[in-house]
Design a protein around this motif. Structure first.
Motif, mmCIF file in Angstrom:
data_model
loop_
_atom_site.group_PDB
_atom_site.id
_atom_site.type_symbol
_atom_site.label_atom_id
_atom_site.label_comp_id
_atom_site.label_asym_id
_atom_site.label_seq_id
_atom_site.Cartn_x
_atom_site.Cartn_y
_atom_site.Cartn_z
ATOM 1 N N PRO A 1 29.470 121.913 86.559
ATOM 2 C CA PRO A 1 30.225 120.719 86.117
ATOM 3 C C PRO A 1 29.640 119.423 86.695
ATOM 4 C CG PRO A 1 31.719 122.455 86.844
ATOM 5 C CD PRO A 1 30.342 122.907 87.208
ATOM 6 N N LEU A 2 29.166 119.474 87.935
ATOM 7 C CA LEU A 2 28.531 118.297 88.524
ATOM 8 C C LEU A 2 27.227 117.971 87.789
ATOM 9 C CD1 LEU A 2 28.118 116.109 90.703
ATOM 10 C CD2 LEU A 2 27.153 117.893 92.195
ATOM 11 N N LEU A 3 26.420 119.000 87.499
ATOM 12 C CA LEU A 3 25.168 118.783 86.763
ATOM 13 C C LEU A 3 25.448 118.160 85.396
ATOM 14 C CD1 LEU A 3 23.241 122.089 87.598
ATOM 15 C CD2 LEU A 3 22.567 119.768 88.236
ATOM 16 N N ASN A 4 26.461 118.668 84.724
ATOM 17 C CA ASN A 4 26.794 118.128 83.402
ATOM 18 C C ASN A 4 27.239 116.668 83.503
ATOM 19 O OD1 ASN A 4 26.208 120.619 82.383
ATOM 20 N ND2 ASN A 4 28.336 121.259 82.118
ATOM 21 N N GLU A 5 28.053 116.390 84.493
ATOM 22 C CA GLU A 5 28.522 115.017 84.684
ATOM 23 C C GLU A 5 27.319 114.107 84.975
ATOM 24 O OE1 GLU A 5 31.777 114.158 84.329
ATOM 25 O OE2 GLU A 5 31.253 112.042 84.656
ATOM 26 N N LEU A 6 26.422 114.588 85.801
ATOM 27 C CA LEU A 6 25.235 113.795 86.137
ATOM 28 C C LEU A 6 24.365 113.541 84.917
ATOM 29 C CD1 LEU A 6 24.149 115.220 89.586
ATOM 30 C CD2 LEU A 6 24.909 112.887 89.077
ATOM 31 N N SER A 7 24.247 114.554 84.057
ATOM 32 C CA SER A 7 23.366 114.376 82.896
ATOM 33 C C SER A 7 23.911 113.290 81.971
ATOM 34 C CB SER A 7 23.174 115.693 82.144
ATOM 35 O OG SER A 7 24.297 115.968 81.344
ATOM 36 N N ARG A 8 25.174 112.956 82.087
ATOM 37 C CA ARG A 8 25.736 111.842 81.291
ATOM 38 C C ARG A 8 25.567 110.494 81.988
ATOM 39 N NH1 ARG A 8 29.286 116.132 80.096
ATOM 40 N NH2 ARG A 8 30.604 115.711 81.878
ATOM 41 N N LYS A 9 25.096 110.510 83.216
ATOM 42 C CA LYS A 9 25.009 109.280 84.016
ATOM 43 C C LYS A 9 23.594 108.824 84.279
ATOM 44 C CE LYS A 9 29.264 108.310 85.413
ATOM 45 N NZ LYS A 9 29.915 107.014 85.395
ATOM 46 N N VAL A 10 22.635 109.715 84.168
ATOM 47 C CA VAL A 10 21.292 109.395 84.668
ATOM 48 C C VAL A 10 20.209 109.723 83.646
ATOM 49 C CG1 VAL A 10 22.140 110.039 86.965
ATOM 50 C CG2 VAL A 10 20.676 111.627 85.722
ATOM 51 N N GLY A 11 19.009 109.227 83.925
ATOM 52 C CA GLY A 11 17.858 109.532 83.090
ATOM 53 C C GLY A 11 17.125 110.788 83.528
ATOM 54 N N ARG A 12 17.190 111.095 84.827
ATOM 55 C CA ARG A 12 16.437 112.248 85.339
ATOM 56 C C ARG A 12 17.224 112.898 86.461
ATOM 57 N NH1 ARG A 12 11.435 112.236 89.244
ATOM 58 N NH2 ARG A 12 11.936 110.023 89.346
ATOM 59 N N ILE A 13 17.362 114.209 86.402
ATOM 60 C CA ILE A 13 17.991 114.968 87.481
ATOM 61 C C ILE A 13 16.916 115.791 88.170
ATOM 62 C CG2 ILE A 13 19.769 116.648 88.082
ATOM 63 C CD1 ILE A 13 21.195 116.052 85.548
ATOM 64 N N LEU A 14 16.843 115.654 89.506
ATOM 65 C CA LEU A 14 15.854 116.413 90.277
ATOM 66 C C LEU A 14 16.564 117.418 91.157
ATOM 67 C CD1 LEU A 14 15.169 113.112 90.759
ATOM 68 C CD2 LEU A 14 13.251 114.126 91.954
ATOM 69 N N VAL A 15 15.924 118.534 91.335
ATOM 70 C CA VAL A 15 16.462 119.551 92.223
ATOM 71 C C VAL A 15 15.484 119.776 93.377
ATOM 72 C CG1 VAL A 15 17.011 122.007 92.411
ATOM 73 C CG2 VAL A 15 17.886 120.658 90.499
ATOM 74 N N ASN A 16 16.017 119.736 94.569
ATOM 75 C CA ASN A 16 15.241 120.051 95.769
ATOM 76 C C ASN A 16 13.926 119.279 95.863
ATOM 77 O OD1 ASN A 16 17.321 121.755 96.377
ATOM 78 N ND2 ASN A 16 16.278 123.633 95.731
ATOM 79 N N GLY A 17 14.034 117.978 95.604
ATOM 80 C CA GLY A 17 12.888 117.086 95.749
ATOM 81 C C GLY A 17 13.415 115.716 96.129
ATOM 82 N N TRP A 18 12.567 114.715 96.060
ATOM 83 C CA TRP A 18 13.011 113.352 96.355
ATOM 84 C C TRP A 18 12.672 112.452 95.186
ATOM 85 C CZ3 TRP A 18 16.418 113.162 100.062
ATOM 86 C CH2 TRP A 18 16.402 114.196 101.016
ATOM 87 N N PRO A 19 13.538 111.495 94.904
ATOM 88 C CA PRO A 19 13.386 110.753 93.632
ATOM 89 C C PRO A 19 12.187 109.810 93.602
ATOM 90 C CG PRO A 19 15.220 109.853 94.928
ATOM 91 C CD PRO A 19 14.760 111.093 95.621
ATOM 92 N N THR A 20 11.724 109.349 94.772
ATOM 93 C CA THR A 20 10.558 108.473 94.784
ATOM 94 C C THR A 20 9.357 109.267 94.294
ATOM 95 O OG1 THR A 20 10.583 108.996 97.146
ATOM 96 C CG2 THR A 20 11.234 106.790 96.520
ATOM 97 N N GLY A 21 8.572 108.644 93.423
ATOM 98 C CA GLY A 21 7.471 109.368 92.770
ATOM 99 C C GLY A 21 7.903 109.721 91.361
ATOM 100 N N VAL A 22 7.294 109.097 90.375
ATOM 101 C CA VAL A 22 7.656 109.315 88.971
ATOM 102 C C VAL A 22 6.414 109.803 88.250
ATOM 103 C CG1 VAL A 22 8.607 108.257 86.884
ATOM 104 C CG2 VAL A 22 9.345 107.426 89.138
#
Lengths: 525, 525
Positions: B433-454
């Motif tokens: 449910p958290l993942l689904n909610e996030l997918s409506r809020k963001v452009g990219r969901i990362l797992v076990n990494g850090w967002p810096t670096g595209v």
């Protein structure tokens, strides 16, 4: 036929206010049965909040379930076609054959989007697999697909009570994308809207979906449209109508704390170019085709040929004579409603003042007479009035003296839904600069046909640069309309079990995906 | 290194005005060499008119020619990397490794779009062949593809002097799409802009293209940006920067007689969720990764982790202790310029007043110190200041008491570029449910990494709902960025000789096309 007259919110008729409006029979001006409620802002808020609540559930449905819902809606609408014929005829003056055709197009559209969902290409699924050994940095596993944008507000059009209204193209494409819809009925055909709205609600119920997936708001005037566009739950707007109305919605949406896109299909004069050889060979046939296209549906199409650009000469003289003859026998037509007729007459009178009359049909009370006016390129080019759309069976012929003037005239045009060229194959080739110029101005170029009639298919563009459409990069007809209501979302290093179906390793939907730069339907190893 | 300082218009240095500005060394605050001209509206008009003139020629180039131009531009930029290292270091304080990396990314991006052109999928070529026998009406032959939108204005970003500036992602994708570019240099690195602009002009010349394909405008302040966005020749805008700056451009573009899209990538706080089991198992490792990501490039990334959401408990206590320790040893960093440092210090002070300090680095004159503050969910949720981005190495930890509060916190967020989850695989599944909610809020969901670096690839989304991006349905990084700058055009019954190459019967580009509803690379019979 009896009408409840209230809005359809939460799957039932309800209204906060009790002020009502009625509509007149388009042909006789007699008041029709049914009193329709003017929406209050509280009605709009309720519908939008329900749409927001339905969004997570509806957008996460399996694609097959959404496809079945669209097909169910189509069947429900097919089942009421006789009622639609009766009521649309009264509310808009449109004849039975047109209503049956337009209803078939509307349900065909819903079914086509079901196919698009099963095909899955609109998802644009893309997978770049991990490259843990890459230097200087490893590449993570990244996957992307298109997700639903959020609840969509749809504004029905006056001139297409079915195909561009409550369950029309915008609604079909938004629902296909996974977006709940709050539909604002056009005040010209509220009874039709209620019939279609009830069919949609039945489909929602049959499919066991949350009621907020579809709501219908009745009303009149501007403030409710503004409230709908300004509601924070609404994430996009579909509109078909006038430039003034569309622009007002665009401005309202742009000034929100969170601006949202408005996909407004607005005015167009749809220039028709008659190239010299085609004109010489077929002046009379072209005149026949033109008058048929001009007067079809009393000229009330977005793609009505409102401008003809043709080279002076003997061929053009024959064309003009034949048009004058045919148009003088074209009976005056019923328009959608008194407001439309009034607006048309005003614009026609403006043309009369600014251009020379070529031909005109007989006048009749409460009817629109067809007409063609003429002007030289220079007179037309600088005259703003003659660039305005006359929504109805009225067109303007601009005469050119040289081939270069075809391009010159085109450069004076605003963005258009369509442009049409009549020419022999060999002749067309030598007009490539004109074709190129047109492709920068319009959404669709037709050769040796008439712009009225818009095929619903994968390759259709019904849009174009402003003011034809408020978002040049979009179409309101054809399967690419679904792109308006989605946005890309990427997943980086997401475990397979948590990925959405289109991106899972096994490719359970068997769709084509762009895997490491190449299309593939294979599972990921 | 000497700088001319004027704009690059029509392939040469020129300027209407003579007022100039200089920039300071980011690390030492000493004034750098080079006096750069403030643009006047007449400079902007000249560049835009040249872009309009170049548009028909440039957009009609064969795809292969456009691909070669992008590759030529990449080579020209690769050839000046040593100059870039020197000047970017001075103008922005970014270290050599970063400049080399970012330059490689920039030229890699240009080359990737050359590949996209050769692949041809961005054209979305679609063909529905004629069905002359269809009842009740025959179907015409209709073909559709994506065409260039028109000249594009690109605003360089302060924090990526290469990858999001003069020849950055917006420029690369617009040029790939066939749109001439008028680039507005960021006033923080005008010397860098001149170096890159000269490389672009050399590429234009080498490829024999019209000079209007690329112009560079130097300047400072707001009015010239407005003039650029308001120029009628400009059909779309790319921007990377602050919410205030981006929104001002959006508003200006929306109020034009012909509104145009502004693709503005703006603020984001990029929430990082630390799920209980991951935190328990790896609190110290997570603290290390977090502090590295937070302080990288002195925190001046759009994807900097500005918010951490984690469950209270022993694991979180260890995480906090370790972060406090690491951060206390993180040296204060050079920021891009005095304005950025000043803005960061102000926002950091606001956090200091509204939240509890968890850890803080040493202070140093003219440097930014790293910090982490903390707040309870309830205190954070209602506090607007704590939702504002602190552009720099400062983050906020929000502590939750229950799993449900992860979703609750997410619902309070505005649109974001990214969200990150740290969790064990099995753990992640139970947070769907958290993942689904996030997918409506963001452009990219990362797992076990850090967002810096595209990563720049086919499947990247660098965008998201407002205010992360002004157009949620778009991305500014990755190959789908090209979609911003195209629009569909359809051809109905067009003779094969007059069709654009992607739609010709023979399929001369050998691209995949959607033919009668199915993908195909075959010619049309």
């Amino acid at each position: 036929m009896q009408f409840d007259g209230r809005h359809l919110i939460n799957g039932q008729f309800q209204a906060e206010g009790n002020e009502t409006f009625q509509v007149a029979n388009a042909a006789t001006t007699e008041t029709l049965n049914g009193a329709f409620t003017l929406a209050l802002e509280s009605d709009v808020n309720k519908a939008c909040e329900l749409a927001a609540k339905a969004f997570p559930i509806y957008s996460e449905l399996r694609l097959e379930e959404r496809a079945i819902f669209l097909e169910t809606a189509a069947s429900e609408i097919d089942g009421i076609v006789d009622d639609l014929v009766a009521r649309i005829g009264e509310e808009t003056g449109l004849p039975e054959a047109r209503v049956r055709g337009e209803t078939g197009r509307t349900t065909g559209q819903l079914r086509l989007f079901a196919k698009v969902l099963r095909r899955g290409d609109y998802l644009q699924a893309r997978i770049d697999t991990a490259m843990p050994e890459r230097q200087p940095l490893p590449r993570p596993d990244i996957r992307q697909y298109n997700q639903a944008l959020g609840p969509v507000a749809v504004f029905g059009a006056s001139n297409f009570p079915m195909a561009f209204s409550v369950a029309g193209g915008d609604t079909a494409s938004a629902l296909a994308a996974g977006c709940p819809v709050v539909a604002r009925a056009h005040s010209g055909h509220p009874g039709t809207a209620e019939l279609v709205g009830k069919a949609m609600v039945r489909a929602v119920e049959k499919c066991g979906l949350p009621a907020g997936v579809f709501s219908l708001i009745q009303g009149k005037g501007h403030h409710i449209g503004g409230a709908l566009v300004k509601h924070p739950a609404i994430k996009a707007v579909g509109f078909t109508g006038s430039l003034g109305g569309g622009r007002a919605l665009c401005d309202a949406a742009a000034s929100r704390p969170e601006p949202i896109p408005v996909f407004a299909e607005m005015g167009s004069i749809n220039p028709v170019y008659l190239l010299p050889r085609a004109l010489e060979a077929n002046a009379e046939k072209l005149a026949e085709g033109f008058v048929t296209s001009l007067t079809m549906g009393t000229g009330q199409f977005c793609t009505n040929p409102g401008l003809v650009i043709a080279a002076k000469g003997e061929g053009l003289n024959r064309f003009k004579a034949k048009v004058a003859e045919l148009i003088s026998n074209a009976p005056a037509g019923v328009m959608l409603n008194a407001g439309t007729l009034n607006g048309f007459n005003k614009q026609q009178d403006k043309y009369r003042n600014e251009a020379a009359l070529i031909g005109e049909g007989p006048s009749a009370e409460n009817r629109a007479r067809a007409s063609l006016f003429g002007a030289d390129l220079a007179d037309w080019a600088g005259n703003e009035t003659l660039h305005e759309e006359a929504f109805g069976p009225c067109s303007l012929l601009v005469e050119t003296a040289t081939d270069a003037q075809f391009v010159e005239a085109t450069q004076k045009l605003e963005g258009q839904l369509t442009a049409t060229l009549w020419g022999a194959d060999a002749e067309l080739e030598s007009y490539q600069p004109l074709l190129n110029e047109l492709s920068r101005k319009v959404g669709r170029i037709l050769v040796n046909g008439w712009p009225t009639g818009v095929e619903v298919c994968d390759s259709m563009t019904h849009g174009g640069p402003y003011p034809a459409c408020s978002v040049a990069g979009s179409t309101s007809v054809g399967t690419r309309a679904i792109e308006r209501f989605v946005r890309p979302v990427s997943f980086q290093d997401m475990p397979d079990t948590c990925l959405p179906a289109p991106l899972k390793n096994a490719n359970p939907l068997s769709i084509s995906r762009l895997v490491n730069g190449a299309p593939s339907t294979d599972p990921i190893a």
